[in-house]
Design a protein around this motif. Structure first.
Motif, mmCIF file in Angstrom:
data_model
loop_
_atom_site.group_PDB
_atom_site.id
_atom_site.type_symbol
_atom_site.label_atom_id
_atom_site.label_comp_id
_atom_site.label_asym_id
_atom_site.label_seq_id
_atom_site.Cartn_x
_atom_site.Cartn_y
_atom_site.Cartn_z
ATOM 1 N N THR A 1 0.826 -1.200 0.000
ATOM 2 C CA THR A 1 0.000 0.000 0.000
ATOM 3 C C THR A 1 0.859 1.248 0.000
ATOM 4 O OG1 THR A 1 -1.675 -1.203 1.239
ATOM 5 C CG2 THR A 1 -1.882 1.177 1.179
ATOM 6 N N MET A 2 1.911 1.238 0.787
ATOM 7 C CA MET A 2 2.834 2.360 0.829
ATOM 8 C C MET A 2 3.465 2.586 -0.544
ATOM 9 S SD MET A 2 4.667 4.623 2.508
ATOM 10 C CE MET A 2 6.241 5.434 2.269
ATOM 11 N N ALA A 3 3.903 1.493 -1.163
ATOM 12 C CA ALA A 3 4.514 1.614 -2.486
ATOM 13 C C ALA A 3 3.514 2.114 -3.512
ATOM 14 C CB ALA A 3 5.091 0.266 -2.923
ATOM 15 N N MET A 4 2.246 1.729 -3.354
ATOM 16 C CA MET A 4 1.233 2.168 -4.295
ATOM 17 C C MET A 4 0.974 3.666 -4.190
ATOM 18 S SD MET A 4 -1.498 -0.983 -4.065
ATOM 19 C CE MET A 4 -2.709 -0.100 -5.054
ATOM 20 N N LEU A 5 1.185 4.246 -3.014
ATOM 21 C CA LEU A 5 0.999 5.694 -2.861
ATOM 22 C C LEU A 5 2.108 6.500 -3.538
ATOM 23 C CD1 LEU A 5 -0.217 6.172 0.827
ATOM 24 C CD2 LEU A 5 -1.515 6.577 -1.267
ATOM 25 N N VAL A 6 3.292 5.914 -3.638
ATOM 26 C CA VAL A 6 4.404 6.615 -4.297
ATOM 27 C C VAL A 6 4.094 6.723 -5.787
ATOM 28 C CG1 VAL A 6 6.863 6.565 -4.811
ATOM 29 C CG2 VAL A 6 6.037 5.747 -2.598
ATOM 30 N N PRO A 7 4.075 7.941 -6.346
ATOM 31 C CA PRO A 7 3.722 8.069 -7.769
ATOM 32 C C PRO A 7 4.760 7.420 -8.669
ATOM 33 C CG PRO A 7 4.539 10.149 -6.907
ATOM 34 C CD PRO A 7 4.386 9.228 -5.727
ATOM 35 N N GLN A 8 4.268 6.678 -9.642
ATOM 36 C CA GLN A 8 5.183 6.131 -10.634
ATOM 37 C C GLN A 8 5.602 7.218 -11.615
ATOM 38 O OE1 GLN A 8 3.886 2.480 -12.366
ATOM 39 N NE2 GLN A 8 5.573 2.358 -13.821
ATOM 40 N N GLN A 9 4.651 8.060 -11.985
ATOM 41 C CA GLN A 9 4.923 9.238 -12.806
ATOM 42 C C GLN A 9 3.952 10.337 -12.389
ATOM 43 O OE1 GLN A 9 4.533 7.965 -16.892
ATOM 44 N NE2 GLN A 9 6.678 7.350 -17.035
ATOM 45 N N ALA A 10 4.458 11.562 -12.279
ATOM 46 C CA ALA A 10 3.602 12.686 -11.890
ATOM 47 C C ALA A 10 4.150 13.981 -12.478
ATOM 48 C CB ALA A 10 3.518 12.799 -10.366
ATOM 49 N N VAL A 11 3.244 14.910 -12.745
ATOM 50 C CA VAL A 11 3.623 16.252 -13.202
ATOM 51 C C VAL A 11 3.175 17.256 -12.145
ATOM 52 C CG1 VAL A 11 3.613 15.731 -15.660
ATOM 53 C CG2 VAL A 11 1.492 16.426 -14.545
ATOM 54 N N ALA B 1 5.974 24.729 -2.479
ATOM 55 C CA ALA B 1 4.580 24.288 -2.548
ATOM 56 C C ALA B 1 4.236 24.054 -4.011
ATOM 57 C CB ALA B 1 3.649 25.320 -1.931
ATOM 58 N N ARG B 2 3.785 22.844 -4.319
ATOM 59 C CA ARG B 2 3.478 22.476 -5.701
ATOM 60 C C ARG B 2 2.128 21.768 -5.773
ATOM 61 N NH1 ARG B 2 8.682 22.586 -4.770
ATOM 62 N NH2 ARG B 2 10.109 23.390 -6.352
ATOM 63 N N ILE B 3 1.464 21.970 -6.878
ATOM 64 C CA ILE B 3 0.218 21.268 -7.180
ATOM 65 C C ILE B 3 0.551 20.204 -8.215
ATOM 66 C CG2 ILE B 3 -2.126 21.482 -8.070
ATOM 67 C CD1 ILE B 3 -1.942 24.469 -7.278
ATOM 68 N N GLY B 4 0.154 18.956 -7.970
ATOM 69 C CA GLY B 4 0.546 17.867 -8.856
ATOM 70 C C GLY B 4 -0.619 17.026 -9.320
ATOM 71 N N TYR B 5 -0.329 16.252 -10.370
ATOM 72 C CA TYR B 5 -1.289 15.282 -10.909
ATOM 73 C C TYR B 5 -0.554 13.990 -11.182
ATOM 74 C CZ TYR B 5 -4.829 13.110 -13.879
ATOM 75 O OH TYR B 5 -5.763 12.248 -14.419
ATOM 76 N N ARG B 6 -1.055 12.919 -10.621
ATOM 77 C CA ARG B 6 -0.435 11.617 -10.782
ATOM 78 C C ARG B 6 -0.867 10.996 -12.103
ATOM 79 N NH1 ARG B 6 0.147 6.813 -6.326
ATOM 80 N NH2 ARG B 6 0.689 5.120 -7.748
ATOM 81 N N LEU B 7 0.123 10.724 -12.973
ATOM 82 C CA LEU B 7 -0.171 10.096 -14.255
ATOM 83 C C LEU B 7 -0.354 8.593 -14.107
ATOM 84 C CD1 LEU B 7 2.412 12.032 -16.457
ATOM 85 C CD2 LEU B 7 -0.028 12.490 -16.230
ATOM 86 N N ARG B 8 0.535 7.962 -13.289
ATOM 87 C CA ARG B 8 0.497 6.513 -13.085
ATOM 88 C C ARG B 8 0.787 6.200 -11.620
ATOM 89 N NH1 ARG B 8 4.444 3.784 -17.328
ATOM 90 N NH2 ARG B 8 3.511 1.925 -16.417
#
Length: 226
Positions: A30-40, A219-226
């Protein structure tokens, strides 16, 4: 009877051991799943900088809890209220490595430690007055105004801790830490330009060449791609 008790104890201990291992595996997964694989990401605070920058970053996972992030910003030519800093242009570049060490899966939060190297490569124009002469003995001087180019170069290393909070695929990425800043200003023109030197509290920016330790906030706003 003793053998039965012994066997029962072994079975109970084995069950507890297997349950703990499975629970640990689930937590890890579950912890690993929270880490984004790709994000902008987008950094709105950089628009408020003295050298305002349109800055975006891309984060890529390279291990279950480790990512690298490349950030690039384009310096915008606005907020030209100071005539000493005209036509600002250039780029800001950052490379960051992250280790996500703790997560709250129920709160969809991640905590991380990070190290970053960066470089700011910026030029701007400045007008200065130059005294020239009509004759060889300079008995009749006159003042000519000329515009030259100044260079601002900064590089440094940042160590910081941060928090990511998810809202669906979107998230906030907030961090704080300390930066060692190596700052340099110099002329790119053939003539001497006046520099703003002195204490940074009174002169913004302070154009003294220096190496300093300074706080870092992000401070950044992000979107998880994967």
């Amino acid at each position: 009877m003793k053998h039965c008790r012994f066997r029962l104890l072994v079975v109970v201990l084995a069950a507890i051991s297997l349950n703990c291992a499975a629970q640990g595996g689930r937590d890890s997964l579950t912890m690993a799943m929270l880490v984004p694989q790709q994000a902008v990401k987008f950094s709105p605070l950089h628009l408020l900088n003295f050298y305002p920058t349109l800055e975006f970053s891309f984060e890529q996972r390279i291990a279950p809890r480790v990512t690298v992030q490349l950030e690039a910003g384009y310096v915008l030519n606005f907020n030209n209220w100071d005539e000493d800093f005209l036509d600002k242009r250039g780029v800001k570049l950052k490379l960051e490595g992250r280790n996500y060490f703790f997560g709250r899966t129920d709160k969809r939060k991640l905590y991380y430690l990070a190290g970053e190297i960066y470089a700011n490569i910026i030029n701007f124009d400045r007008t200065t007055s130059i005294q020239e002469c009509f004759d060889m003995s300079c008995e009749h001087p006159f003042i000519r105004y000329a515009t030259g180019t100044m260079a601002y170069r900064e590089k440094g290393i940042t160590v910081k801790a941060g928090l990511m909070k998810y809202y669906g695929r979107f998230f906030f990425d907030i961090s704080s830490g300390w930066t060692i800043r190596d700052i340099r200003y110099f002329e790119l023109s053939d003539f001497q330009l006046e520099q703003n030197t002195g204490w940074a509290f009174w002169e913004i920016p302070n154009e003294d060449d220096r190496i300093i330790l300074a706080p870092n906030l992000g401070a950044r706003i992000g979107y998880r791609l994967r």
